[in-house]
Enzyme design. Structure first.
Site, short mmCIF file in Angstrom:
data_model
loop_
_atom_site.label_atom_id
_atom_site.label_comp_id
_atom_site.label_asym_id
_atom_site.label_seq_id
_atom_site.Cartn_x
_atom_site.Cartn_y
_atom_site.Cartn_z
N LYS A 107 -65.26 -39.49 -17.26
CA LYS A 107 -65.99 -40.39 -16.34
C LYS A 107 -65.07 -40.96 -15.27
CE LYS A 107 -67.50 -43.19 -19.60
NZ LYS A 107 -67.04 -42.60 -20.87
N ARG A 138 -64.62 -45.28 -31.84
CA ARG A 138 -65.21 -45.33 -30.50
C ARG A 138 -66.34 -44.31 -30.36
NH1 ARG A 138 -59.83 -44.55 -27.39
NH2 ARG A 138 -61.07 -44.29 -25.51
N ARG A 154 -52.39 -46.43 -23.41
CA ARG A 154 -53.50 -47.16 -24.04
C ARG A 154 -53.40 -47.06 -25.55
NH1 ARG A 154 -59.17 -45.65 -21.20
NH2 ARG A 154 -59.86 -46.30 -23.26
N ARG A 174 -54.45 -37.66 -23.55
CA ARG A 174 -54.33 -38.76 -22.59
C ARG A 174 -53.44 -39.87 -23.15
NH1 ARG A 174 -59.88 -41.60 -20.80
NH2 ARG A 174 -59.80 -42.52 -22.86
N ARG A 186 -73.39 -49.90 -21.95
CA ARG A 186 -73.06 -49.22 -23.19
C ARG A 186 -73.97 -49.61 -24.34
NH1 ARG A 186 -67.24 -48.04 -21.82
NH2 ARG A 186 -66.48 -46.67 -23.44
#
Ligand code: ADP
Length: 190
Positions: A14, A146, A134, A128, A89
């Site tokens: 996204k 998640r 992160r 990532r 969300r």
């Protein structure tokens, strides 16, 4: 206004696609995840609260997220349109967004969902995590949580907009340019 929701599971691309869409369609980009990370970076009270949920792979409570989002939208009147990335969300967030936009005399034009299988997104997020810094990208249990949150609480948002004929699914596999092309085609046909 052209108001779009860029939808899809964590790690579906996204953020990458939003940056390209913003440029092409001259939209304001609102990523609630980026907003929370900004608050965390500045050690604000909101950041500390958000971090306690994010580190567990859980959604930040609706009341917190909705008021932060509302302020960002209200602080930016006169934009050509908005791309919502990572928001809404939950169905409660979608209803709050619809109300906010209706008060401004506008609405969501469409929701475009990037369709990527679970095993592929887990791999992408772990990759990532090697460079994103992160903490929620480095731990497989957090990533799984998640994805669970997405399947349980977020997928109903697709159905919420499908009721109005506004939801579209796009194949999220392939090169960044291929996926961008598919997204643009869907948006241009709205
Ligand atoms: P990703 O899509 O890869 O999970 P994001 O940056 O969109 O990355 O979100 C990171 C985390 O921020 C989420 O796991 C969640 O804890 C929190 N978050 C972001 N947006 C929302 C939202 N709209 N509602 C609740 N929590 C959110």
């Amino acid at each position: 206004m052209l108001n779009l929701i860029l939808f899809g599971p964590p790690g579906s691309g996204k953020g990458t696609q939003a940056a390209k869409l913003v440029e092409k369609y001259n939209l304001m980009h609102i990523s609630t995840g980026d907003m929370f990370r900004y608050e965390i970076g500045n050690s604000t009270e909101l950041g500390q609260l958000a971090k306690s949920y994010m580190d567990q792979g859980q959604l930040v409570p609706d009341s917190v997220t909705i008021s932060m989002l509302r302020k960002r939208v209200e602080d930016n009147p006169g934009v050509a349109g908005i791309i919502f990335d990572g928001f809404p969300r939950t169905v409660a967030q979608a209803e709050a967004l619809d109300e906010l936009l209706a008060d401004m005399g506008t609405s969501i034009n469409g929701l475009v969902a990037l369709d990527v299988p679970d095993d592929e997104i887990t791999q992408r997020i772990l990759l990532r995590g090697q460079s994103s810094g992160r903490s929620d990208d480095n731990d497989e249990a957090t990533i799984r949580k998640r994805i669970d949150e997405y399947n349980n609480k977020t997928t109903p948002v697709f159905d919420h907009y499908a009721k109005y004929g506004k939801s579209m699914k796009i194949n999220g596999l392939g090169s960044i340019e291929d996926i961008f092309g598919r997204l643009c085609e869907a948006i241009d046909n709205l």
